[in-house]
Motif scaffolding. Structure first.
Motif, PDB file in Angstrom:
ATOM      1  N   UNK A 194       0.818  -1.208   0.000  1.00  0.00           N
ATOM      2  CA  UNK A 194       0.000   0.000   0.000  1.00  0.00           C
ATOM      3  C   UNK A 194       0.857   1.265   0.000  1.00  0.00           C
ATOM      4  N   UNK A 195       2.191   1.072  -0.085  1.00  0.00           N
ATOM      5  CA  UNK A 195       3.091   2.221  -0.138  1.00  0.00           C
ATOM      6  C   UNK A 195       3.394   2.700  -1.542  1.00  0.00           C
ATOM      7  N   UNK A 196       2.949   1.996  -2.585  1.00  0.00           N
ATOM      8  CA  UNK A 196       3.160   2.444  -3.961  1.00  0.00           C
ATOM      9  C   UNK A 196       4.302   1.742  -4.655  1.00  0.00           C
ATOM     10  N   UNK A 197       4.393   1.912  -5.968  1.00  0.00           N
ATOM     11  CA  UNK A 197       5.352   1.196  -6.792  1.00  0.00           C
ATOM     12  C   UNK A 197       6.798   1.521  -6.444  1.00  0.00           C
ATOM     13  N   UNK A 198       7.106   2.776  -6.171  1.00  0.00           N
ATOM     14  CA  UNK A 198       8.502   3.131  -5.932  1.00  0.00           C
ATOM     15  C   UNK A 198       9.004   2.512  -4.635  1.00  0.00           C
ATOM     16  N   UNK A 199       8.165   2.480  -3.602  1.00  0.00           N
ATOM     17  CA  UNK A 199       8.571   1.803  -2.375  1.00  0.00           C
ATOM     18  C   UNK A 199       8.747   0.311  -2.627  1.00  0.00           C
ATOM     19  N   UNK A 200       7.848  -0.251  -3.442  1.00  0.00           N
ATOM     20  CA  UNK A 200       7.958  -1.663  -3.804  1.00  0.00           C
ATOM     21  C   UNK A 200       9.274  -1.924  -4.525  1.00  0.00           C
ATOM     22  N   UNK A 201       9.617  -1.079  -5.481  1.00  0.00           N
ATOM     23  CA  UNK A 201      10.862  -1.252  -6.234  1.00  0.00           C
ATOM     24  C   UNK A 201      12.071  -1.157  -5.311  1.00  0.00           C
ATOM     25  N   UNK A 202      12.070  -0.201  -4.400  1.00  0.00           N
ATOM     26  CA  UNK A 202      13.199  -0.050  -3.480  1.00  0.00           C
ATOM     27  C   UNK A 202      13.325  -1.257  -2.558  1.00  0.00           C
ATOM     28  N   UNK A 203      12.200  -1.742  -2.060  1.00  0.00           N
ATOM     29  CA  UNK A 203      12.224  -2.888  -1.155  1.00  0.00           C
ATOM     30  C   UNK A 203      12.788  -4.121  -1.844  1.00  0.00           C
ATOM     31  N   UNK A 204      12.263  -4.415  -3.026  1.00  0.00           N
ATOM     32  CA  UNK A 204      12.730  -5.586  -3.765  1.00  0.00           C
ATOM     33  C   UNK A 204      14.187  -5.410  -4.173  1.00  0.00           C
ATOM     34  N   UNK A 205      14.555  -4.192  -4.601  1.00  0.00           N
ATOM     35  CA  UNK A 205      15.922  -3.941  -5.018  1.00  0.00           C
ATOM     36  C   UNK A 205      16.924  -4.174  -3.907  1.00  0.00           C
ATOM     37  N   UNK A 206      16.537  -3.895  -2.671  1.00  0.00           N
ATOM     38  CA  UNK A 206      17.424  -4.120  -1.540  1.00  0.00           C
ATOM     39  C   UNK A 206      17.508  -5.597  -1.161  1.00  0.00           C
ATOM     40  N   UNK A 207      16.410  -6.292  -1.237  1.00  0.00           N
ATOM     41  CA  UNK A 207      16.356  -7.660  -0.739  1.00  0.00           C
ATOM     42  C   UNK A 207      16.899  -8.680  -1.730  1.00  0.00           C
ATOM     43  N   UNK A 208      16.539  -8.546  -3.016  1.00  0.00           N
ATOM     44  CA  UNK A 208      16.856  -9.600  -3.986  1.00  0.00           C
ATOM     45  C   UNK A 208      18.346  -9.894  -4.117  1.00  0.00           C
ATOM     46  N   UNK A 209      19.231  -8.913  -4.317  1.00  0.00           N
ATOM     47  CA  UNK A 209      20.653  -9.245  -4.467  1.00  0.00           C
ATOM     48  C   UNK A 209      21.220  -9.975  -3.252  1.00  0.00           C
ATOM     49  N   UNK A 210      20.880  -9.494  -2.063  1.00  0.00           N
ATOM     50  CA  UNK A 210      21.352 -10.149  -0.842  1.00  0.00           C
ATOM     51  C   UNK A 210      20.823 -11.569  -0.748  1.00  0.00           C
ATOM     52  N   UNK A 211      19.552 -11.716  -1.033  1.00  0.00           N
ATOM     53  CA  UNK A 211      18.903 -13.017  -0.960  1.00  0.00           C
ATOM     54  C   UNK A 211      19.565 -14.034  -1.881  1.00  0.00           C
ATOM     55  N   UNK A 212      19.747 -13.657  -3.144  1.00  0.00           N
ATOM     56  CA  UNK A 212      20.319 -14.579  -4.118  1.00  0.00           C
ATOM     57  C   UNK A 212      21.779 -14.875  -3.805  1.00  0.00           C
ATOM     58  N   UNK A 213      22.556 -13.848  -3.447  1.00  0.00           N
ATOM     59  CA  UNK A 213      23.983 -14.035  -3.187  1.00  0.00           C
ATOM     60  C   UNK A 213      24.222 -14.956  -1.989  1.00  0.00           C
ATOM     61  N   UNK A 214      23.474 -14.740  -0.911  1.00  0.00           N
ATOM     62  CA  UNK A 214      23.653 -15.565   0.279  1.00  0.00           C
ATOM     63  C   UNK A 214      23.321 -17.019  -0.001  1.00  0.00           C
ATOM     64  N   UNK A 215      22.237 -17.233  -0.733  1.00  0.00           N
ATOM     65  CA  UNK A 215      21.829 -18.605  -1.041  1.00  0.00           C
ATOM     66  C   UNK A 215      22.866 -19.294  -1.928  1.00  0.00           C
ATOM     67  N   UNK A 216      23.358 -18.581  -2.947  1.00  0.00           N
ATOM     68  CA  UNK A 216      24.350 -19.170  -3.850  1.00  0.00           C
ATOM     69  C   UNK A 216      25.637 -19.492  -3.090  1.00  0.00           C
ATOM     70  N   UNK A 217      26.070 -18.594  -2.208  1.00  0.00           N
ATOM     71  CA  UNK A 217      27.302 -18.830  -1.453  1.00  0.00           C
ATOM     72  C   UNK A 217      27.189 -20.083  -0.602  1.00  0.00           C
ATOM     73  N   UNK A 218      26.092 -20.225   0.117  1.00  0.00           N
ATOM     74  CA  UNK A 218      25.903 -21.417   0.948  1.00  0.00           C
ATOM     75  C   UNK A 218      25.859 -22.675   0.081  1.00  0.00           C
ATOM     76  N   UNK A 219      25.156 -22.574  -1.067  1.00  0.00           N
ATOM     77  CA  UNK A 219      25.088 -23.717  -1.959  1.00  0.00           C
ATOM     78  C   UNK A 219      26.446 -24.132  -2.482  1.00  0.00           C
ATOM     79  N   UNK A 220      27.274 -23.154  -2.841  1.00  0.00           N
ATOM     80  CA  UNK A 220      28.624 -23.454  -3.331  1.00  0.00           C
ATOM     81  C   UNK A 220      29.452 -24.110  -2.233  1.00  0.00           C
ATOM     82  N   UNK A 221      29.301 -23.643  -1.005  1.00  0.00           N
ATOM     83  CA  UNK A 221      30.027 -24.239   0.122  1.00  0.00           C
ATOM     84  C   UNK A 221      29.624 -25.702   0.299  1.00  0.00           C
TER      85      UNK A 221
END
Length: 518
Positions: A194-221
């Motif tokens: 309910x905060x609008x598209x730009x807040x949605x974009x910022x939220x996803x932009x912050x979370x996705x790179x961290x999320x994917x990188x952490x998962x890939x690192x653990x998987x590689x380990x």
């Protein structure tokens, strides 16, 4: 209802339909000159460059929003079910789908950019828009069908599997009650959307790179610690992909079908979902955003899904059902249902006491970003379907609440039921979009050739739709005219974003657009 859904899924995901999607990817690969390979530097560069505006978001934000939609339970639970029903070889066919599907993602995202509109002060677009603008009024029914199917899938069927995977993982890790987990997710979701598209974009932009990188690192380990199993594991993947392994004889069709089905669900290649996020990007040529979205297919499948598959296979944390989907061919984790629990078992077997909690957090982040993207996709298509702004706002609010309710409902259902519903929802709009892509393929190819021509000339590509025989691209005509006047592409993009009036695709198709561009 369950029998009807199962029957519909059997038709929508039959081998002829699956091969049709792969054939489309091969066609774009040939006609566009394999852009998924030769334009990789441009893909990465586009994520770094480019800004946002009052009407649009950056390439990276649009990429992250689409990637948030793509990286979800398909990357964990989806890979597990693909291996369960198609054998280890299903992972190979997921790779094939990603490689051939990248030009499809490029095409649909470029078309979404080409035919985007300014709606309620923000850029919107996607298959519903490019079907009508590119093919003409005679195809309005197809555009409406896509928009309605997407709203249904993103509000009703899709959220159920996301929430169900989260509750399965949290129950395995901490024993939390599924209902309360579903309710908590629904409340957090409402606070953000309910905060609008730009807040949605910022939220996803912050979370996705961290999320994917952490998962890939653990998987590689995990895979590195199991390095002795890796050669045999890859041998098993390739041999079972073609039913050459005696254990998986007779499963070639299942390996292909489930590998492609789960890759499509995970990457959303050919579904048009990522294209809706692409339309909101602030770029000087549609293909720029198309390349950014093609790269997301690689990130999703070649990185995230592969890491999941390798963890499961290298630790022998899987079971495989035969072609009848009842008889066990391989049983390595007795009594554990295909899904996040397989990955939790895999990580826990190598890094004790870490797997269940880590995977539960990863599943939550993967699923939640997908749910945020679902909200954007539903809003985009409702904005297309409903012309009256006050009614539109009310329907969008109802859709957001309905999406939250679907999360709560799916949280307490069986995984078999919610996966069946999810496949049905994705299938509905995927095959509508594939038909549109076939019909509009000449336009997508023209866009790619125009981009290549300008790049070979050493230019930063700027689209003039009239120069390549494309009509009904009103915003792009305005952008190019302003660029010709000022000589500054950034200023031209900002000017049009600020001054262009709101439009609606159904009301601005010109009479000469009846014949479309194909």
């Amino acid at each position: 209802m369950e029998q009807f859904i199962a029957g519909a899924n059997a038709i929508m995901w039959s081998l002829p339909m699956v091969f049709g999607l792969l054939a489309l990817g091969l066609y774009f690969t040939i006609r566009m000159g394999a852009p998924q390979l030769r334009r990789i530097p441009d893909m990465i560069g586009q994520l770094v460059r480019g800004g946002s505006s009052s009407a649009g978001i950056s390439s990276f934000q649009a990429f992250a929003m689409a990637l948030g939609g793509r990286i979800g339970v398909g990357n964990i639970a989806g890979v597990a079910t693909a291996i369960s029903l198609g054998g280890p070889g299903a992972l190979f066919w997921m790779w094939v789908t990603a490689l051939l599907g990248a030009p499809v993602a490029l095409a649909e995202s470029s078309l979404a950019q080409l035919y985007k509109h300014k709606v309620r002060g923000e850029y919107r677009g996607g298959p519903a828009y490019y079907i009508l603008e590119g093919l003409g009024r005679n195809w309005r029914w197809l555009a409406v069908a896509y928009a309605a199917a997407t709203v249904f899938a993103t509000v009703i069927t899709g959220p159920q599997i996301q929430a169900n995977a989260v509750t399965a993982a949290t129950t395995q890790a901490w024993g939390w009650d599924p209902l309360w987990v579903g309710l908590a997710m629904a409340v957090l979701f409402c606070v953000i959307v309910f905060g609008g598209m730009h807040r949605l974009a910022r939220t996803v932009g912050l979370v996705v790179p961290f999320m994917a990188a952490a998962y890939i690192i653990v998987g590689v380990v995990v895979v590195a610690l199991m390095w002795q199993q890796v050669p045999a594991m890859f041998g098993l993947i390739f041999s079972s992909a073609f039913a050459a392994d005696s254990v998986y004889a007779g499963m070639l069709g299942a390996a292909i079908s489930w590998g492609v089905r789960r890759a499509v669900y995970s990457t959303e290649i050919g579904t048009g979902s990522g294209a809706q996020a692409s339309a909101a990007a602030h770029v000087s040529h549609p293909v720029k955003q198309g390349l950014a979205q093609a790269f997301s297919a690689f990130v999703d499948t070649l990185f995230v899904c592969t890491v999941t598959g390798l963890m499961i296979l290298s630790t022998n944390s899987f079971n495989v059902l035969g072609p009848d989907e009842e008889t066990l061919l391989v049983e390595r984790v007795p009594g554990i249902e295909a899904g996040p629990a397989w990955v939790q078992t895999a990580v826990d077997s190598v890094i004790p006491a870490f797997g269940p909690a880590f995977v539960a957090v990863a599943v939550f982040l993967f699923s939640f970003t997908t749910l945020l993207s679902f909200a954007f996709y539903a809003e985009t298509n409702l904005a297309y379907l409903i012309p009256n702004k006050s009614v539109q706002r009310a329907c969008i609010a109802v859709a957001r609440l309905g999406l939250a309710a679907s999360m709560v409902f799916g949280a307490v259902q069986t995984s078999t039921l919610v996966w069946s519903f999810a496949d049905f929802g994705v299938g509905l709009y995927t095959w509508v979009n594939i038909l549109a892509l076939v019909l509009l393929s000449p336009v997508a190819i023209r866009l790619m050739k125009d981009y290549d021509r300008q790049r070979r000339a050493g230019q930063d590509p700027v689209l003039d739709p009239r120069a390549i025989g494309v009509r009904n691209a009103t915003l792009w005509e305005q952008i190019h005219d302003e660029y010709e006047r000022t000589g500054d592409v950034t200023a031209a993009l900002d000017h049009v974003a600020d001054t262009a009036p709101d439009t609606r695709a159904i009301s601005v198709v010109r009479p000469h657009g009846e014949r479309g561009q194909g």
